[in-house]
Design a protein around this motif. Structure first.
Motif, PDB file in Angstrom:
ATOM      1  N   ARG A 262      -2.810  48.559   8.371  1.00 44.56           N
ATOM      2  CA  ARG A 262      -1.502  47.923   7.715  1.00 44.56           C
ATOM      3  C   ARG A 262      -0.767  46.632   7.832  1.00 44.56           C
ATOM      4  NH1 ARG A 262       0.236  53.339   7.459  1.00 44.56           N
ATOM      5  NH2 ARG A 262       1.727  52.789   9.267  1.00 44.56           N
ATOM      6  N   TYR A 263      -0.773  46.482   9.260  1.00 47.84           N
ATOM      7  CA  TYR A 263      -0.224  45.294   9.726  1.00 47.84           C
ATOM      8  C   TYR A 263      -1.373  44.075   9.621  1.00 47.84           C
ATOM      9  CZ  TYR A 263       1.294  41.815  13.224  1.00 47.84           C
ATOM     10  OH  TYR A 263       1.719  40.646  13.688  1.00 47.84           O
ATOM     11  N   GLN A 264      -2.484  44.319   9.627  1.00 45.43           N
ATOM     12  CA  GLN A 264      -3.681  43.297   9.451  1.00 45.43           C
ATOM     13  C   GLN A 264      -3.837  42.906   8.155  1.00 45.43           C
ATOM     14  OE1 GLN A 264      -7.091  44.905  11.256  1.00 45.43           O
ATOM     15  NE2 GLN A 264      -6.319  44.327  13.453  1.00 45.43           N
ATOM     16  N   ARG A 265      -3.592  43.803   7.282  1.00 46.67           N
ATOM     17  CA  ARG A 265      -3.537  43.715   5.775  1.00 46.67           C
ATOM     18  C   ARG A 265      -2.366  42.820   5.392  1.00 46.67           C
ATOM     19  NH1 ARG A 265      -4.913  49.627   3.607  1.00 46.67           N
ATOM     20  NH2 ARG A 265      -7.356  50.023   4.383  1.00 46.67           N
ATOM     21  N   GLU A 266      -1.202  43.033   5.917  1.00 53.32           N
ATOM     22  CA  GLU A 266      -0.157  42.001   5.599  1.00 53.32           C
ATOM     23  C   GLU A 266      -0.323  40.706   5.942  1.00 53.32           C
ATOM     24  OE1 GLU A 266       3.073  44.186   6.878  1.00 53.32           O
ATOM     25  OE2 GLU A 266       3.192  45.826   5.560  1.00 53.32           O
ATOM     26  N   ALA A 267      -0.838  40.777   7.227  1.00 53.53           N
ATOM     27  CA  ALA A 267      -1.246  39.374   7.898  1.00 53.53           C
ATOM     28  C   ALA A 267      -2.086  38.555   6.873  1.00 53.53           C
ATOM     29  CB  ALA A 267      -1.544  39.540   9.156  1.00 53.53           C
ATOM     30  N   ARG A 269      -2.504  39.034   3.745  1.00 56.11           N
ATOM     31  CA  ARG A 269      -2.119  38.656   2.215  1.00 56.11           C
ATOM     32  C   ARG A 269      -1.222  37.631   2.615  1.00 56.11           C
ATOM     33  NH1 ARG A 269      -0.034  44.713   0.390  1.00 56.11           N
ATOM     34  NH2 ARG A 269      -2.071  45.558  -0.049  1.00 56.11           N
ATOM     35  N   ARG A 270      -0.369  37.372   3.644  1.00 55.89           N
ATOM     36  CA  ARG A 270       0.372  36.120   4.075  1.00 55.89           C
ATOM     37  C   ARG A 270      -0.102  34.939   4.165  1.00 55.89           C
ATOM     38  NH1 ARG A 270       4.669  38.917   8.458  1.00 55.89           N
ATOM     39  NH2 ARG A 270       5.480  40.376   6.921  1.00 55.89           N
ATOM     40  N   GLN A 271      -1.406  35.195   4.916  1.00 56.27           N
ATOM     41  CA  GLN A 271      -2.178  33.903   4.901  1.00 56.27           C
ATOM     42  C   GLN A 271      -2.733  33.317   3.614  1.00 56.27           C
ATOM     43  OE1 GLN A 271      -5.213  34.812   7.912  1.00 56.27           O
ATOM     44  NE2 GLN A 271      -3.869  34.750   9.603  1.00 56.27           N
ATOM     45  N   ASP A 272      -3.011  34.341   2.763  1.00 57.09           N
ATOM     46  CA  ASP A 272      -3.559  33.997   1.153  1.00 57.09           C
ATOM     47  C   ASP A 272      -2.635  33.392   0.578  1.00 57.09           C
ATOM     48  OD1 ASP A 272      -6.116  35.357   2.047  1.00 57.09           O
ATOM     49  OD2 ASP A 272      -5.751  37.068   1.297  1.00 57.09           O
ATOM     50  N   ARG A 273      -1.266  33.851   0.588  1.00 55.92           N
ATOM     51  CA  ARG A 273      -0.222  33.208  -0.035  1.00 55.92           C
ATOM     52  C   ARG A 273       0.256  31.852   0.506  1.00 55.92           C
ATOM     53  NH1 ARG A 273       3.986  38.204  -0.308  1.00 55.92           N
ATOM     54  NH2 ARG A 273       2.691  39.753  -1.823  1.00 55.92           N
ATOM     55  N   ALA A 274      -0.128  31.608   1.738  1.00 55.43           N
ATOM     56  CA  ALA A 274       0.433  30.436   2.502  1.00 55.43           C
ATOM     57  C   ALA A 274      -0.664  29.331   2.075  1.00 55.43           C
ATOM     58  CB  ALA A 274       0.476  30.543   3.997  1.00 55.43           C
ATOM     59  N   ARG A 275      -1.992  29.615   1.481  1.00 54.36           N
ATOM     60  CA  ARG A 275      -2.941  28.690   1.469  1.00 54.36           C
ATOM     61  C   ARG A 275      -2.779  27.767   0.354  1.00 54.36           C
ATOM     62  NH1 ARG A 275      -8.218  32.668   2.788  1.00 54.36           N
ATOM     63  NH2 ARG A 275      -7.986  32.522   5.042  1.00 54.36           N
ATOM     64  N   PRO A 276      -2.606  28.414  -0.791  1.00 54.82           N
ATOM     65  CA  PRO A 276      -2.172  27.478  -2.216  1.00 54.82           C
ATOM     66  C   PRO A 276      -1.016  26.518  -1.852  1.00 54.82           C
ATOM     67  CG  PRO A 276      -2.405  29.717  -2.850  1.00 54.82           C
ATOM     68  CD  PRO A 276      -2.515  29.744  -1.270  1.00 54.82           C
ATOM     69  N   LEU A 277       0.049  27.058  -0.869  1.00 52.75           N
ATOM     70  CA  LEU A 277       1.206  25.889  -0.721  1.00 52.75           C
ATOM     71  C   LEU A 277       0.759  24.954   0.063  1.00 52.75           C
ATOM     72  CD1 LEU A 277       3.899  28.893  -0.159  1.00 52.75           C
ATOM     73  CD2 LEU A 277       3.555  27.431  -2.012  1.00 52.75           C
TER      74      LEU A 277
END
Length: 284
Positions: A262-267, A269-277
C-alpha cells in the motif's frame, strides 16, 4: 441713565471673552498638569537596536532508530522465538542428564555417584550396561533436538538483526524469506514435537528401559521410571510455544508485506500526480 455706545459694548464683550478663554485655558492646563503628574515621566523612545545576526540551523530529519524497527511487533515475536528455542535446547540437554542414570559416565552430561550408590557387584555392572544402552538409544533424540533448536534459533536471530530498517526500505526477498521461514518453522516445530515424543515413548517402551526401571526400584530409586520425564514434557511445551510464536510471526509478516505494498502504491500515485505539475511549470 444713558447707555454706552454700541461699539464700546462690543469691545468690552471681546475683552471679556478673551479673558474667559484665557481662564479656561489656564484651568485646562492645570488639569493636564495634574493628570501628567500621576503618570510616569515619558522619555523619547530610542531607535531599536539592530537585529542580532543569527545562523540558520539546518533542519535535522528525525528517522526511526534501529531499536524502534527491531522492537516492532514482528521483531518482538522473533526475539521471543529465539528465547524459546534456547529453552528447548536447555530442556533437551537437561532431559538427557536426568535420564542417563546414576552410574553412567559417558555421553552428554552423564555423571557417576558411586559413593552413595546402593548397587554392588553384578547388579552394579548390569545397571551400568543398561544405562549405557539407554543413553545410546536416546542419543538420536538429543542430538537431533540440539541441532534443530540451535539452527532455528540462530536463523531467527539473523532475521531479527536484518530487520533493523523500516519495512518499506527492506528488500522484498528478505520479507518473503522471513514469511517462508516462520511458516515453515511453525509447521516443523509441530512435527518435531510429535516425533520427539513418539521417539521418547518408543525408547521407554523397550525391554532395556523396563529392566533398568526394575533394578533401580529394587534399590529404592523409584523415580527412575519409563514414563515421559518432566524435562521431556518441557521440551514439548516450549516447542509448541515456539510453533505458536512462528505462526503469529507469519501473520504479522503478511500484514507487513501488505502495508509495504500500500505504501508503494501511494508513492507511485503521488509521483504520477506530480508529473503533470512539473510539465506545466517547465512549459511556462
Amino acid at each position: 441713565m444713558s447707555r454706552p455706545p454700541r461699539a464700546n459694548r462690543e469691545g468690552h464683550r471681546e475683552r471679556n471673552g478673551e479673558g474667559h478663554r484665557e481662564r479656561n485655558g489656564e484651568h485646562r492646563h492645570y488639569r493636564d498638569d495634574d493628570r501628567s503628574s500621576s503618570r510616569p515621566p515619558y522619555y523619547p523612545r530610542e531607535a531599536d537596536p539592530p537585529p542580532k545576526p543569527h545562523r540558520d540551523v539546518p533542519r535535522v530529519e528525525h528517522h526511526q532508530s534501529t531499536c524502534t524497527n527491531i522492537c516492532s511487533r514482528r521483531g518482538i515475536v522473533l526475539i521471543c522465538s529465539v528465547l524459546t528455542n534456547g529453552l528447548v535446547l536447555i530442556c533437551v540437554v537437561a532431559a538427557h542428564m536426568v535420564t542417563s542414570g546414576l552410574s553412567s559416565a559417558g555421553g552428554l552430561g552423564g555423571f557417576s555417584i558411586n559413593s552413595n550408590f546402593n548397587l554392588q557387584g553384578t547388579e552394579l555392572q548390569r545397571v551400568r550396561e543398561l544405562d549405557a544402552q539407554y543413553s545410546q538409544m536416546r542419543a538420536p533424540g538429543i542430538y537431533g533436538g540440539i541441532a534443530f533448536s540451535l539452527t532455528l534459533g540462530v536463523l531467527s536471530l539473523l532475521f531479527v538483526v536484518a530487520g533493523n530498517k523500516p519495512p518499506h526500505l527492506m528488500s522484498r526477498r528478505l520479507l518473503y524469506g522471513a514469511l517462508v521461514f516462520q511458516a515453515a518453522g511453525a509447521l516443523a516445530y509441530v512435527v518435531a514435537v510429535g516425533l520427539y515424543l513418539h521417539f521418547i515413548m518408543g525408547v521407554n517402551a523397550t525391554e532395556v528401559c523396563e529392566q533398568r526401571e526394575r533394578l533401580y526400584a529394587r534399590n529404592g530409586y523409584t523415580w527412575m521410571t519409563c514414563d515421559v520425564s518432566g524435562a521431556d514434557a518441557a521440551v514439548a511445551l516450549f516447542g509448541l510455544i515456539t510453533a505458536i510464536l512462528y505462526a503469529a510471526g507469519t501473520v504479522l509478516t503478511v500484514q507487513t508485506i501488505r502495508g509495504v505494498r500500500r505504501y508503494q502504491r501511494e508513492a507511485e500515485r503521488r509521483q504520477d500526480r506530480a508529473r503533470p505539475l512539473r510539465a506545466e511549470t517547465t512549459a511556462v
